[in-house]
Structure formats: C-alpha cells, structure tokens
Design an enzyme around this catalytic site. Structure first.
Site, mmCIF file in Angstrom:
data_model
loop_
_atom_site.group_PDB
_atom_site.id
_atom_site.type_symbol
_atom_site.label_atom_id
_atom_site.label_comp_id
_atom_site.label_asym_id
_atom_site.label_seq_id
_atom_site.Cartn_x
_atom_site.Cartn_y
_atom_site.Cartn_z
ATOM 1 N N SER A 1 0.713 -1.093 0.107
ATOM 2 C CA SER A 1 -0.117 -0.014 0.024
ATOM 3 C C SER A 1 0.828 1.121 -0.166
ATOM 4 O O SER A 1 1.825 1.343 0.724
ATOM 5 C CB SER A 1 -0.801 -0.085 1.038
ATOM 6 O OG SER A 1 -1.754 1.196 1.304
ATOM 7 N N CYS B 1 0.736 3.562 10.580
ATOM 8 C CA CYS B 1 1.095 4.818 9.963
ATOM 9 C C CYS B 1 1.722 5.823 10.719
ATOM 10 O O CYS B 1 0.839 6.227 11.709
ATOM 11 C CB CYS B 1 0.125 5.310 8.786
ATOM 12 S SG CYS B 1 0.851 6.838 7.903
ATOM 13 N N GLY C 1 9.274 -5.201 3.580
ATOM 14 C CA GLY C 1 10.213 -4.336 4.225
ATOM 15 C C GLY C 1 11.695 -4.510 3.380
ATOM 16 O O GLY C 1 12.287 -5.539 3.778
ATOM 17 N N THR D 1 8.787 0.045 -1.680
ATOM 18 C CA THR D 1 9.720 0.879 -2.361
ATOM 19 C C THR D 1 10.406 0.356 -3.780
ATOM 20 O O THR D 1 10.835 1.257 -4.549
ATOM 21 C CB THR D 1 10.818 1.331 -1.266
ATOM 22 O OG1 THR D 1 10.025 1.633 -0.159
ATOM 23 C CG2 THR D 1 11.473 2.503 -1.613
HETATM 24 C C1 LIG Z 1 5.689 6.659 -0.050
HETATM 25 C C2 LIG Z 1 5.179 5.534 0.532
HETATM 26 C C3 LIG Z 1 3.822 5.608 0.942
HETATM 27 C C4 LIG Z 1 3.233 4.762 1.816
HETATM 28 N N1 LIG Z 1 1.803 4.827 2.131
HETATM 29 C C5 LIG Z 1 1.262 3.796 2.913
HETATM 30 C C6 LIG Z 1 -0.031 3.782 3.363
HETATM 31 O O1 LIG Z 1 -0.880 4.480 2.882
HETATM 32 N N2 LIG Z 1 -0.514 2.730 4.011
HETATM 33 C C7 LIG Z 1 0.212 1.869 4.659
HETATM 34 O O2 LIG Z 1 -0.342 0.895 5.235
HETATM 35 N N3 LIG Z 1 1.633 1.785 4.282
HETATM 36 C C8 LIG Z 1 2.215 2.695 3.635
HETATM 37 N N4 LIG Z 1 3.616 2.897 3.244
HETATM 38 C C9 LIG Z 1 4.421 1.799 3.807
HETATM 39 C C10 LIG Z 1 4.681 0.471 2.784
HETATM 40 O O3 LIG Z 1 3.426 -0.053 2.269
HETATM 41 C C11 LIG Z 1 5.479 -0.446 3.421
HETATM 42 O O4 LIG Z 1 4.910 -0.914 4.601
HETATM 43 C C12 LIG Z 1 7.010 -0.080 3.678
HETATM 44 O O5 LIG Z 1 7.033 0.897 2.495
HETATM 45 C C13 LIG Z 1 7.908 -1.046 3.989
HETATM 46 O O6 LIG Z 1 8.003 -1.855 2.897
HETATM 47 P P1 LIG Z 1 9.138 -1.447 1.782
HETATM 48 O O7 LIG Z 1 10.508 -1.128 2.477
HETATM 49 O O8 LIG Z 1 9.217 -2.411 0.990
HETATM 50 O O9 LIG Z 1 8.848 -0.352 1.008
HETATM 51 C C14 LIG Z 1 3.985 3.849 2.408
HETATM 52 C C15 LIG Z 1 5.384 3.678 2.011
HETATM 53 C C16 LIG Z 1 5.963 4.491 1.159
HETATM 54 C C17 LIG Z 1 7.309 4.559 0.785
#
Ligand SMILES: Cc1cc2nc3c(=O)[nH]c(=O)nc-3n(C[C@H](O)[C@H](O)[C@H](O)COP(=O)(O)O)c2cc1C
Ligand SMILES: Cc1cc2nc3c(=O)[nH]c(=O)nc-3n(C[C@H](O)[C@H](O)[C@H](O)COP(=O)(O)OP(=O)(O)OC[C@H]3O[C@@H](n4cnc5c(N)ncnc54)[C@H](O)[C@@H]3O)c2cc1C
Ligand SMILES: Cc1cc2nc3c(=O)[nH]c(=O)nc-3n(C[C@H](O)[C@H](O)[C@H](O)COP(=O)(O)OP(=O)(O)OC[C@H]3O[C@@H](n4cnc5c(N)ncnc54)[C@H](O)[C@@H]3O)c2cc1C
Ligand SMILES: Cc1cc2nc3c(=O)[nH]c(=O)nc-3n(C[C@H](O)[C@H](O)[C@H](O)COP(=O)(O)O)c2cc1C
Ligand code: FES
Ligand code: FES
Lengths: 259, 304, 304, 259
Positions: free
Chosen positions: B21, B130, B243, B266
C-alpha cells in the site's frame, strides 16, 4: 506512436561536456521511440552509486526520431549526477520515460521562453516543437558566467536568443528578470514558458501576472517514483495537492498559489 | 512447474507476490510496465473516511539504502473510492485489497463497513501503523489494548478476510501481534515504516515538512525479517511480510522466516517491474531447489 | 580557528568526536592509523563482571548499508580490565570511558564500583541496551522502571560522570530517557544497535549463530537521528549521538538534532581513520559557516 | 622496514585474468612497502558497489620489494569480487595491510604446501619465502578442472608441483587429500602448510594428525574490521575464542578443536 511509458536500457551514443558543470547524453533506444512531448522527463537509474538509492529525474532535452535517440542535459550537483557524468559511449542508462505532462501549444506567435541553469534543458525541445508549428519564439537564457553559455547555435536555429550572465561576461549582466525586455511598460509577449530555479520562475511569473501574460512553468520537486504512485512530489494547486510527476511538471501559473 | 499458489485465511493467491500500500497507487499506473494479472494481489493506497490532503511538501528524503516519506495518507476518502476508483479497478485479474486507515475507531469502522459491501474486494488491511498521522494513528499500533479494540470493532462489521498491518516502532512486536489476533485479525502484515528523520546540514533544517517520517527500503530489511520471525513464533495466523524486498532472494528470506506472502514496496519506484521479476525469481529458486509447493518454504528456516 | 571543545556534564572534551564501544577495541589497535590524541574520547569495549566468551561463530552479517553483529559482550572481565588493560591505555591523551555491561543489577554495580577507583577513567557508559545477552541485558533498556533502578543503584557507588546508553528497540525512547535521568544519569548515549536478522536463502539458515543480532551502520542513521531529536526535546541532560555516522556531515546532523558529542562506530571498520577525518570535517564546516563554537550548533535545528 | 599497518590507495599496475573465475591484481604502493610476511592479508575497499558495505579480505599472493608492488589472487564469488574484477590498470584500490599473523618458518626441509581454490593465494608467497630460506617445498594444488589450473610456472620455480583436478582433466583426479602422496603408510613430510576450503583443511589436518606431522592452516572467516577490534571473526582455540584476523589467520592445528 502511442503515449506508453517504458522502462528501458538505452545505449549511450554520445557524451558532450558543455562546461565544468554541464554535459549532455545522447541515448539510443533499443525499440522505436514512443511519442515524447516537450516538457516530459525521464527517471534515470544511477548504477554503481552507493549513495544514490532512488532514480533521478531529467527533462528530455531533445528527440531525434530518425536516429531513434533522445538527449538529456545534466548539471552536476550531487552523487547521482556526478556518477552519470562518468558515462561513456557504449555504456547503458536505464530510463523510465516519457513521464509527466507537457507544455501546451500557444494560441499566439508572440512567445517567450525563459530558462536558467539546468532549467534550459526542456526549452530546446520545446523550441524545436514550436518551430514545427511555425512559431519562432524569443529565447531568453540565463547563465552564471560566459564559460557556462552553451548550445546557443541550437537555440538560435529555433528563434532569437537573448542571454544574461550573473557576472556580465556575456549578454546582459544580471538575472533573467533583470533583462531589458522586462524593463518596458508592457512586455511584448502573449505567452511565456519558463523553467529554472524556483525563485526565477516565481519572479518571471510575477512579471507575467502584472502583464496579464499567459505563463507556464515547469516545476522541480523531489521525486521517489516519477509516475504517480508515491505521492511524494505534490505541489499545492487550485485543485488541492497535485502530483508534479503526473499533473505536472508543467503548470499554468494561474493554477499555482504564487503571489 | 512449481506451485506458487497460497491460500491465506481462505483467500487464494495465485502466487505470494503482492504490492504494498502506498507504493503501487491503485494498480493502473503500472499497466504500462507489467501484466497486473501476474500478481498475487495488490494492496491499494490507504483509504480514510474523508478526503485528506496529506502533509506539506517536502514529503521525501533519500537515505542510505532507503527513503523517508511523510505523505500522510493523502486520499480522497471512502466515498470517492467507492464511486470513482472501485469501478476502475474491480475487474483486475488479481486480489485487490484495500488498506484502511483512520484517526478514530469510528473512522476505521465506517470505512471497513463500506468496503465490506464491495463484492470484488475480498480483504482489507487495517493500517494501525502509519507514523505520519498526528491523531491516534500511531497509538493504535503501539498500545496492545488499543490494537485489540480497533481490530475487534472492525471485526464486528467486516465479514471477509481481515488483515492488520503492524508498526515496527514498538518494544515487543509479538505483544502487538497477539493483541490483534485477540481482536479477531485473520492475517498479520509486517512491517510498516520505521520512524526516522533526515536533516539538511547545509540549511540546518529537517528535510521533511513533518520533521520525522517513515523509513522504507533495503535499510530496514533486517528489522522486518526479525519481526516476521518473532511473530511467526508467537501467533498462529498467516503473516504477510515486507520491508526492503528488492529481489526474489529477499522474498524467499521473508517466506523462510514465516511469511505466507510478501509485499513489494519501495522497490516499485526503482523498478516498476520488480514485483513480476520477483515472482519469476521465486519460481526459478523453487525449480533449482526442487521445491514443489511454495507453502513448503513458509517458516522453513533451519535453526537447529 | 573554530572552537570544537565541549563540556559534557563537567567533563571537558577537546572535540565532540569520540569512538563507539565495541568498534574501537581499547584504542591501541588504531595507533598505526591515527593519533589518538586527536579524539575527544574513546569508549572502550564493554566490560562485565566475569570473563565472557561471547557468542558462537558466525557473528557477523553484511546488510544493505549496514551490518549485523552478535559478538555478545566478549571480554575478559573487570579484573583483567583493571590489571591488564587499564595500565596500557590509561595515559592516552584523550578521555577513556568504559562501557559497562551486566546481566544483573549487582553485576553493573560491581563493575562500576571497581572502575570508580581508576583515576584516569573520568566516566562510564552503562550499556543497558545490548540486544545480545539473554539474561536481562535487553530488559534493562526496554522497561523504564528497570532502567531507573539499574541507573540509581550504579549512581550510589559511581561518583564520576555517569552516562547511560539506550536501546532503540522501544516504543518510546523519551520514556526510557526520562527513566534513566530519574535514576541519576548525567548523560544519555543514543543509539545502540537495532535488533535485526539475516537469512541465507541458499542454505535456508540464519546467518548468525544467534539468529538475531544488532544492526549498525548508515542504514540506521535516520532512526538514530530521530531518537536524538526526540530525547533532546524530552530531557535536559547532554546527549551523545551515534548510529551510522560515516562522515562529518552525518556528525553535524546529529549535533543539530541535539547531540553534544558523537560517536563513530561501524565507520571505523571501513576507514580506520574515519574519526579523525570527521573531526577535521567538522572544523571545515564551522569555518565555512562561520560558527565560532561547536556548542552553538547543538540542537540548533531550525524547525520554525 | 617495520610491521606497521597502512591504509593506502594503491595503483593497479597489472590485471591478469587467469581463467573465468580467477584473476590477479598487481598493486603499486605510493610509499615504500612495509615488511609483509607470508600468510598475511589485506582488507580491500570495494568502491562503487552498493551491495558491498564492508571491506573484503584477500591474502597477499606475492610481494616485489624492488618494484614496490604486491599482488592479490582473487576468485570471483559475489558482488565484491565481481566489482574488483572490473578494475583496470591505472585505477586505485584502497587497502588496509598487512594484517594478521603469518606462517612460521619450519624446522625441517621436508615441507608440503597444500592449497585448493582461492586458498592457493598465500602459498606462492610462502613458497618464495621458503626458497629464500633454502627450502624447496613440495606444492600440492587442487583445482576444479584443467581450465582453472594456473600459475604453475611460478610455483614450479619454488618447488616440485603436484596437481589434482576434481574432474581428472589435469594431474590426478579427485580432491587434494585423494592424491597418491597421502595414500602411503607414512607421509614423507615433516611440516604441512595448508590453505583452502574448510572441509579440505580439516581433511588435511586429519592426515597430518595421523602422521604426527606439524601442520599450519590459514582459516577463512567473515570479517568486519580485519584488524582486531570488532571481535566478529573469532574461532575457538585452546585459548578460548581467538580473532582470526589478529591471532590468525594462520593457526597450528594443535591449537584447534578439530578432530
Ligand atoms: C511513499 C510511501 C507511502 C506509503 N503509504 C502507505 C499507506 O498508505 N498505508 C500503509 O499501510 N503503508 C504505507 N506505506 C508503507 C509501505 O506499504 C511499506 O509498509 C513500507 O514501505 C515498507 O516496505 P518497503 O521497504 O518494501 O517499502 C508507504 C510507504 C511509502 C514509501
Ligand atoms: C521534472 C524534473 C526535471 C528535471 N530536469 C533536469 C534536467 O533536465 N537537467 C538537470 O541537470 N537536472 C534536472 N532536474 C534536477 C535533477 O533531478 C537533480 O539535479 C538531480 O536529481 C540531483 O541528483 P544528485 O544525486 O546529483 O544530487 P542530490 O544529492 O540528490 O541533490 C543535490 C542537491 O540538489 C537538490 N535537489 C535534488 N533533486 C532535486 C529536485 N528534484 N528538486 C529540487 N532540488 C533538488 C538536493 O536537495 C540537494 O541539495 C530535474 C528535476 C525534476 C523534478
Ligand atoms: C584471511 C582471508 C584471506 C582470504 N584470501 C583470499 C584470497 O586470497 N583470494 C580470494 O579470492 N579470496 C580470499 N578470501 C575470501 C574472500 O574474502 C571472499 O571470497 C570475498 O570476501 C567474497 O566477497 P564477495 O562480495 O565477492 O562475495 P560475498 O557475497 O560476500 O560472498 C559470497 C559467498 O562467499 C561466502 N563468504 C564470503 N566471505 C567469506 C569468508 N571470509 N569466509 C567464508 N565464506 C565467505 C559468503 O557467505 C557467500 O556465500 C579470504 C578470506 C579471508 C578471511
Ligand atoms: C561489532 C560491534 C560490537 C559492539 N559492541 C558494543 C558493546 O560492547 N557495547 C555497546 O554499548 N555497544 C556496542 N556496539 C554498538 C555500537 O557501540 C553502536 O552503538 C552501534 O554500532 C551504532 O553505531 P554505528 O552505526 O555508528 O556503528 C557494538 C557494535 C558493533 C558493530
Ligand atoms: S514522484 Fe511519486 S507521485 Fe510523483
Ligand atoms: S574482523 Fe574484526 S576482530 Fe577480526
């Protein structure tokens, strides 16, 4: 040609060092280039740079459909652009492109392009595009100093070129907004396109507003994705927070809360 | 051909690769890059009760092997989602799961209740984690009793698969996991972003308008893996792990630690085709290691 | 020339650059690389009551922009420190501070009491945060009441500068900071390592013998900066900041966030001269920005 | 010459590709080389490799005090070694060196060197060092296959060379411990030096033990610092947990808990 976004390894077919801080890359696409509009940009992947995690956005500087190449004009700022400066012909650069909206065609022939710093990048492509539509704009370019003045031939082929340098070593001395064309009662242009540092664009926008001249600016912003999904690059507009990478980078100043 | 399908709390996924998300929009932005039908599922951007403008600019800072964001749940609210977005995405050939956020228990319940009516949304993911919302968003995910309460209230009105996404910014992730299972969660998603900060030394200012923001990307992978492993040992509901997953090897690591499925976050920004490449890479790994069913790898870490 | 000296709880440091416990040995290993007299201080490896062998091999895993370790407080105990090591290091031309660890309150007190007698050790740093020790080590740093207790007991027997180093693996770092200030801490050091995990997907095994370990390096810098900032706002004792500092810009960021001094940790492994280069870099920054006293930068982040 | 550790940018003066997986780097020191002993190693900084955060340890393969150069023999394994494989003459490589203890001089002339894989790296330097002390060892080297057999000329100048390959395409077929010199009642060597994969060293150590032959092995280990401060690289010895990077990498098998 369709407006489809691509992720591709393009081959570097030319590197031109313009001066100490600027260079251009000519990039050959392995597939037929999609339709690219002036004002659009690409997200470049900087490989082998431990301190560059995200892609870096660069405007499309020019497009050659015959050769199937596009060019970027890059100013060296930090680790990402320093790494790109080491690319050599034959290397590859991965791009997501074309991204963003574009400058809109003017309803007038009295057109002024204003660029400063690396903000000149999209203006060459725009000028060439205007030429194809029989418009020959006046092009006002601001540089720091004579050494950085570059590609004037290319611009001159598209329209009349005016120059300012901060130190007065070429053209008029001062910032672009100090140029004599702006010192008259009423400026002679019906449409201004502007790209450069924030402060410059705001100053140009002010002049445009005072003259009731239509004006489009290409905004910079810090971007994570570049194609609309992260919502990191927003700017406040008349419609609330909009994405610079999708609803922009080009905005009509009417839509911006600039005074 | 190896079998990548998983069944999570009764919901079938064609493969364990889904997208996180906030990093995948509503999916359609990726249509130029990948076939959405290749994904196990898509977790769409957070939906709240009312329109939210999110935080002021700048919202992003690059860090070593990661990034901070302070987007702050910008979205147009549940009404807009139901009428404008749902019709556009409801026929995607993959599981569409909505990330539900709120500032109060009532807001979570309101949004969940509305989404319960949408036939083609088989699950929601409660975002109680969040770190960007001043009003409560943080607290729900860090105090076990509040986590239980919000989950239980939503459970009363939501009758499909209820996933709860936890915040890593806690002393004991297992306690939070147990708390949401007590509240009725079917599935636990881990992890959301770590709370971090970036400073511009030249200007002597914080980079983000909100001063602090959420850290994501490969930098946080070791913490995420550890939490998946801890929660896998603490509770018996399926886990969706994420993550810092950038490639298939990272994904396999999460699955070995106990995740039944993974989310790509990401990484989508760096390579919009990352998710599909990860699905392909998992398949190659299984072929190479002669694993017939991906489920044989879930929690299969050898620690003896 | 700018003035880099700082005074922390009465103890003068010639500059704010010190080296982190567990990453700098006892200092003498660096004599080929740098002039130790250039440093503000050296925090030596953790000392416990008795000899500890530490954890089994493997103890290290590389991660994106960081590393995990599970050394586990290997050291020869306080007697060996007093008789074999102290004489060797006591005349270094810098502040030598001992990192004190233990599994019980009694052990902390015993070690602190012995070090109190060593004339050339002007301060100790209580490590209530090492995530690698099964017996209590973790709990002291994560439960405020225990943190207060261990600090208060040590305070009774230790009469010089008492620093307490906190663990980042908590929901509220400010609560822990307040707890140790209540216990009598003069200075707070933040942060120790984040608890993480690495998996070898090919062998389907954890990389570390202990499965989980402590994450350090630039990956954790955003979290560390955030915690320094939060604690700076929450308590009024000086802070020593660390976590992923690789260069002078990183160091300045910590100082702006509220740290009176910084520690260089993992960076020492990549460049054994990093600490001295950072001291030089801070000086250049101050010259460039016309800052006369480094203390003018402490907590000077502009957030208005 | 003193035993001082240095951190230095050395200039690459030669790159030799031995085969698909192995290459050597010749590195010129900007200052006079310090005394380096056989068995010692260097910690190399891999620049421009986002997935290589820590330095990588490599044995000193040979030293030329006249030319002021040292050489490394590197096997390509993961991201770090792959990056180093792209170094070209003129590039620089930052090393911390010399690190660790060294092989000890033998009290006999009946010396056997056993190496496998990248474990051959320190043995050339050791053989040359033994030569200077009028010892001409037997050198048993194990390779995967003929294509990987390399630098035999250099070894042959130091002593009698025996070869095994896993697939029998050169020398005797099998592992080094399968070589016929080990198949006799009693082996003829009074001292064995061994470097290679763990399993190989353990097998050689077993033979040495059975024959009551003195034996030194050079251990591998995952290292963070390489100079004794992180305590990540420990190995259990008769003195408890010792650091492979300081008390090792060379250990007499008497001190190791190998059965
Ligand atoms: C720009 C951005 C916006 C995000 N918006 C949300 C969100 O609306 N709801 C949510 O549960 N997590 C949100 N996240 C968190 C991601 O879903 C995820 O949990 C977090 O980025 C870790 O995973 P990653 O390292 O693969 O990005 C957001 C992350 C990023 C980078
Ligand atoms: C739509 C768009 C088009 C662009 N077109 C061009 C172009 O054609 N040619 C060109 O040279 N540059 C262009 N830029 C700017 C370019 O993206 C940045 O200079 C580049 O990302 C810097 O990367 P770096 O790693 O070298 O430096 P960094 O270390 O990332 O940045 C160096 C400095 O520049 C600032 N900065 C970085 N990115 C941005 C940004 N996007 N907006 C404002 N400040 C920033 C940073 O805060 C920092 O102070 C464009 C930016 C955008 C958003
Ligand atoms: C004292 C010492 C001397 C060495 N001398 C040489 C030499 O002369 N020539 C040479 O080619 N190599 C040598 N090595 C091994 C070399 O350091 C590794 O191959 C290298 O670090 C791998 O880096 P990478 O990034 O390419 O691969 P990585 O991705 O780091 O590793 C690839 C694989 O090798 C394993 N590995 C990595 N490092 C080690 C290690 N230190 N011990 C055991 N397994 C490891 C990893 O677990 C992984 O499975 C030596 C190691 C030590 C400790
Ligand atoms: C190998 C290693 C050993 C450590 N040992 C100790 C220790 O004995 N006591 C302690 O308080 N912290 C110890 N630490 C934590 C560091 O002092 C520091 O808090 C942490 O590494 C974060 O800083 P950095 O990112 O700059 O390394 C150790 C860290 C590493 C990497
Ligand atoms: S950069 Fe991601 S939405 Fe614009
Ligand atoms: S590698 Fe750090 S002590 Fe050996």
């Amino acid at each position: 040609m369709e407006l489809k976004k691509l992720v591709e390894d393009l081959r570097v077919t030319g590197v031109t060092r313009l001066n100490k801080r600027h260079f251009t890359l000519e990039l050959l696409s392995p597939v037929k280039l999609p339709l690219i509009l002036p004002g659009q940009f690409a997200q470049a992947l900087v490989e082998n740079s431990p301190s560059t995690f995200l892609r870096r956005p660069f405007s499309i500087h020019s497009v050659d459909y015959q050769k199937n190449t596009l060019r970027l004009l890059i100013q060296i700022k930090g680790p990402g652009t320093s790494h790109l400066a080491e690319l050599k012909a034959g290397d590859h650069l991965n791009l997501i492109y074309p991204l963003g909206n574009s400058f809109s065609l003017p309803f007038t022939k009295d057109v002024l392009l204003v660029g400063g710093g690396c903000g000149v990048a999209p203006l060459l492509f725009l000028a060439q595009f205007l030429n194809q539509n029989n418009i020959h704009p006046t092009i006002l370019l601001g540089f720091r100093t004579r050494e950085e003045v570059s590609e004037i031939d290319a611009y001159s082929r598209c329209g009349k070129v005016l120059i300012t340098t901060d130190d007065g070593t070429e053209g008029e001395k001062g910032l672009v907004v100090d140029h004599s064309i702006f010192q008259r009662e009423k400026i002679e242009f019906k449409k201004i396109y502007c790209c450069g540092p924030d402060a410059m664009m705001k100053a140009v926008a002010k002049i445009a507003r005072m003259n009731n001249t239509d004006c489009e600016v290409s905004l910079e912003n810090t971007m994570a994705c570049g194609f609309g999904v992260c919502l990191c690059c927003i700017t406040p507009t008349d419609k609330g927070n909009e994405r610079v990478c999708v609803e922009g980078p080009v905005f009509n100043i009417r839509r911006l809360p600039w005074k | 051909m190896p079998d990548l399908s998983v069944n999570i709390a009764g919901l079938p996924f064609k493969n364990p690769v889904t997208t996180a998300s906030g990093t995948f929009g509503y999916g359609d932005e990726f249509r130029d890059f990948i076939d959405l039908g290749r994904l196990g599922g898509i977790f769409v951007k957070a939906v709240t009760g009312k329109n939210r403008d999110g935080n002021a600019y700048p919202r992003m800072a690059e860090t070593s092997s990661g990034m901070l964001n302070s987007v702050g749940l910008q979205n147009k609210g549940i009404e807009h989602f139901c009428h404008e977005i749902y019709p556009r995405i409801k026929n995607f050939n993959t599981n569409i799961i909505v990330n539900v956020s709120g500032s109060t228990v009532e807001e979570y319940v309101e949004v969940a209740e509305r989404i319960n009516e949408l036939d083609n949304i088989p699950a929601i993911e409660l975002n109680i984690s969040c770190p960007n919302v001043k009003l409560g968003g943080m607290a729900f995910g860090t105090i076990p009793s509040m986590a239980t309460e919000v989950t239980a209230e939503v459970r009363k009105v939501y009758h499909k698969v209820l996933m709860v996404k936890l915040s890593p910014n806690v002393t004991s992730i297992s306690d939070l996991a147990k708390a949401v299972v007590d509240g009725g969660a079917d599935v636990i998603t881990l992890i959301n972003t770590l709370l971090g900060m970036a400073i511009d030394a030249e200007r002597r200012r914080p980079v983000l308008s909100t001063i602090t923001g959420g850290l994501s990307g490969p930098a946080i992978k070791p913490v995420a893996l550890r939490m998946v492993w801890q929660v896998h040992k603490a509770v018996h509901v399926p886990i969706i792990g994420l993550g810092g997953i950038m490639n298939a090897t990272d994904a396999i690591e999460f699955i070995l630690a106990g995740a039944s499925a993974i989310q790509v976050g990401t990484a989508n920004f760096i390579d919009p085709a990352a998710s599909v490449k990860i699905a392909d890479g998992i398949e190659s790994y299984m072929e190479r290691h002669k694993i017939k069913h991906i489920t044989d790898l879930v929690g299969a870490l050898r620690t003896e």
